[in-house]
Design a protein around this motif. Structure first.
Motif, PDB file in Angstrom:
ATOM      1  N   ARG A 111     -66.399  75.355   2.220  1.00  0.00           N
ATOM      2  CA  ARG A 111     -65.146  76.312   2.311  1.00  0.00           C
ATOM      3  C   ARG A 111     -64.076  75.673   1.354  1.00  0.00           C
ATOM      4  N   PRO A 112     -63.351  76.441   0.344  1.00  0.00           N
ATOM      5  CA  PRO A 112     -62.378  75.772  -0.753  1.00  0.00           C
ATOM      6  C   PRO A 112     -61.209  74.970   0.223  1.00  0.00           C
ATOM      7  N   ASP A 113     -60.973  75.792   1.429  1.00  0.00           N
ATOM      8  CA  ASP A 113     -59.642  75.148   2.044  1.00  0.00           C
ATOM      9  C   ASP A 113     -60.082  74.177   3.034  1.00  0.00           C
ATOM     10  N   HIS A 114     -61.275  73.761   3.058  1.00  0.00           N
ATOM     11  CA  HIS A 114     -61.647  72.623   4.300  1.00  0.00           C
ATOM     12  C   HIS A 114     -60.895  71.577   4.263  1.00  0.00           C
ATOM     13  N   VAL A 115     -60.353  70.906   5.334  1.00  0.00           N
ATOM     14  CA  VAL A 115     -59.531  69.569   5.447  1.00  0.00           C
ATOM     15  C   VAL A 115     -60.370  68.876   6.388  1.00  0.00           C
ATOM     16  N   SER A 116     -60.334  67.373   6.105  1.00  0.00           N
ATOM     17  CA  SER A 116     -61.210  66.554   7.111  1.00  0.00           C
ATOM     18  C   SER A 116     -60.373  66.623   8.592  1.00  0.00           C
ATOM     19  N   ILE A 117     -61.318  66.394   9.529  1.00  0.00           N
ATOM     20  CA  ILE A 117     -60.558  66.416  10.917  1.00  0.00           C
ATOM     21  C   ILE A 117     -59.544  65.445  10.933  1.00  0.00           C
ATOM     22  N   ARG A 118     -59.887  64.286  10.632  1.00  0.00           N
ATOM     23  CA  ARG A 118     -58.917  63.299  10.312  1.00  0.00           C
ATOM     24  C   ARG A 118     -59.558  62.055   9.821  1.00  0.00           C
ATOM     25  N   SER A 119     -58.694  60.949   9.348  1.00  0.00           N
ATOM     26  CA  SER A 119     -59.327  59.845   8.942  1.00  0.00           C
ATOM     27  C   SER A 119     -59.345  58.883  10.294  1.00  0.00           C
ATOM     28  N   GLY A 120     -60.058  57.995  10.314  1.00  0.00           N
ATOM     29  CA  GLY A 120     -59.989  57.088  11.482  1.00  0.00           C
ATOM     30  C   GLY A 120     -60.837  57.069  12.636  1.00  0.00           C
ATOM     31  N   ARG A 121     -60.405  57.100  13.887  1.00  0.00           N
ATOM     32  CA  ARG A 121     -61.345  57.074  14.965  1.00  0.00           C
ATOM     33  C   ARG A 121     -60.839  57.967  16.189  1.00  0.00           C
ATOM     34  N   ILE A 122     -61.777  58.623  16.978  1.00  0.00           N
ATOM     35  CA  ILE A 122     -61.445  59.533  18.033  1.00  0.00           C
ATOM     36  C   ILE A 122     -61.436  58.517  19.259  1.00  0.00           C
TER      37      ILE A 122
END
Length: 172
Positions: A111-122
């Motif tokens: 998907r072109p609009d895909h953004v990472s969940i987050r950097s770092g840790r959950i």
């Protein structure tokens, strides 16, 4: 879940197996979060208030550990040995475990609009496995301290919504 001013967000991804007898239900996860938050809230009242500059971090730590302990108790009581509870789990690894085929596709197919969940840790993650080397992300729990800045909560919810809207062929 919102309780005592604390906000917890959780994402659930499809497990590899359709057999749900050895994994947490959504109600069990919610119950563990609520119990963990309740215990942590009273611990926070007893253990903070001394003017320590790290009080916000201590509060989030208490919530994270107590929720994880509730999950572990439920895992043991229900013989959920196909589940693993992890603290401070790498967000990229969490997403890779949730969508292995999606992440292996060439960039032009994503998907072109895909953004990472987050950097770092959950904060807390529940993994599910059919075998020792096939862990799949099942639940991610992100906890915020008491009365967190609304911007932090909105950012987490946006990342969560983006992650939940992503799909790959294995999940269909």
């Amino acid at each position: 879940a919102i309780q005592a001013g604390l906000i917890a967000t959780a994402a659930t991804y499809p497990a590899m197996s359709t057999d749900t007898s050895h994994v947490f239900s959504a109600a069990q996860i919610q119950q563990c979060i609520q119990k963990g938050i309740s215990k942590a809230y009273f611990q926070e009242l007893a253990l903070t208030g001394c003017g320590n500059a790290l009080e916000a971090d201590i509060t989030e730590y208490l919530f994270t550990v107590n929720v994880a302990q509730q999950l572990l108790e439920s895992k043991k009581a229900n013989n959920y040995y196909a589940c693993s509870i992890c603290l401070e789990y790498c967000a990229d690894k969490f997403k890779a475990n949730a969508f292995p085929l999606f992440l292996l596709q060439p960039r032009r197919d994503r998907r072109p609009d895909h953004v990472s969940i987050r950097s770092g840790r959950i904060d807390t993650v529940v993994l599910h496995s059919r075998s020792v080397d096939q862990w799949r992300s099942f639940v991610g729990i992100e906890l915020k301290g008491i009365n967190p800045p609304i911007e932090d909560v909105i950012d987490d919810l946006r990342r969560l919504a983006d992650a939940m809207s992503a799909q790959d062929p294995i999940a269909q």
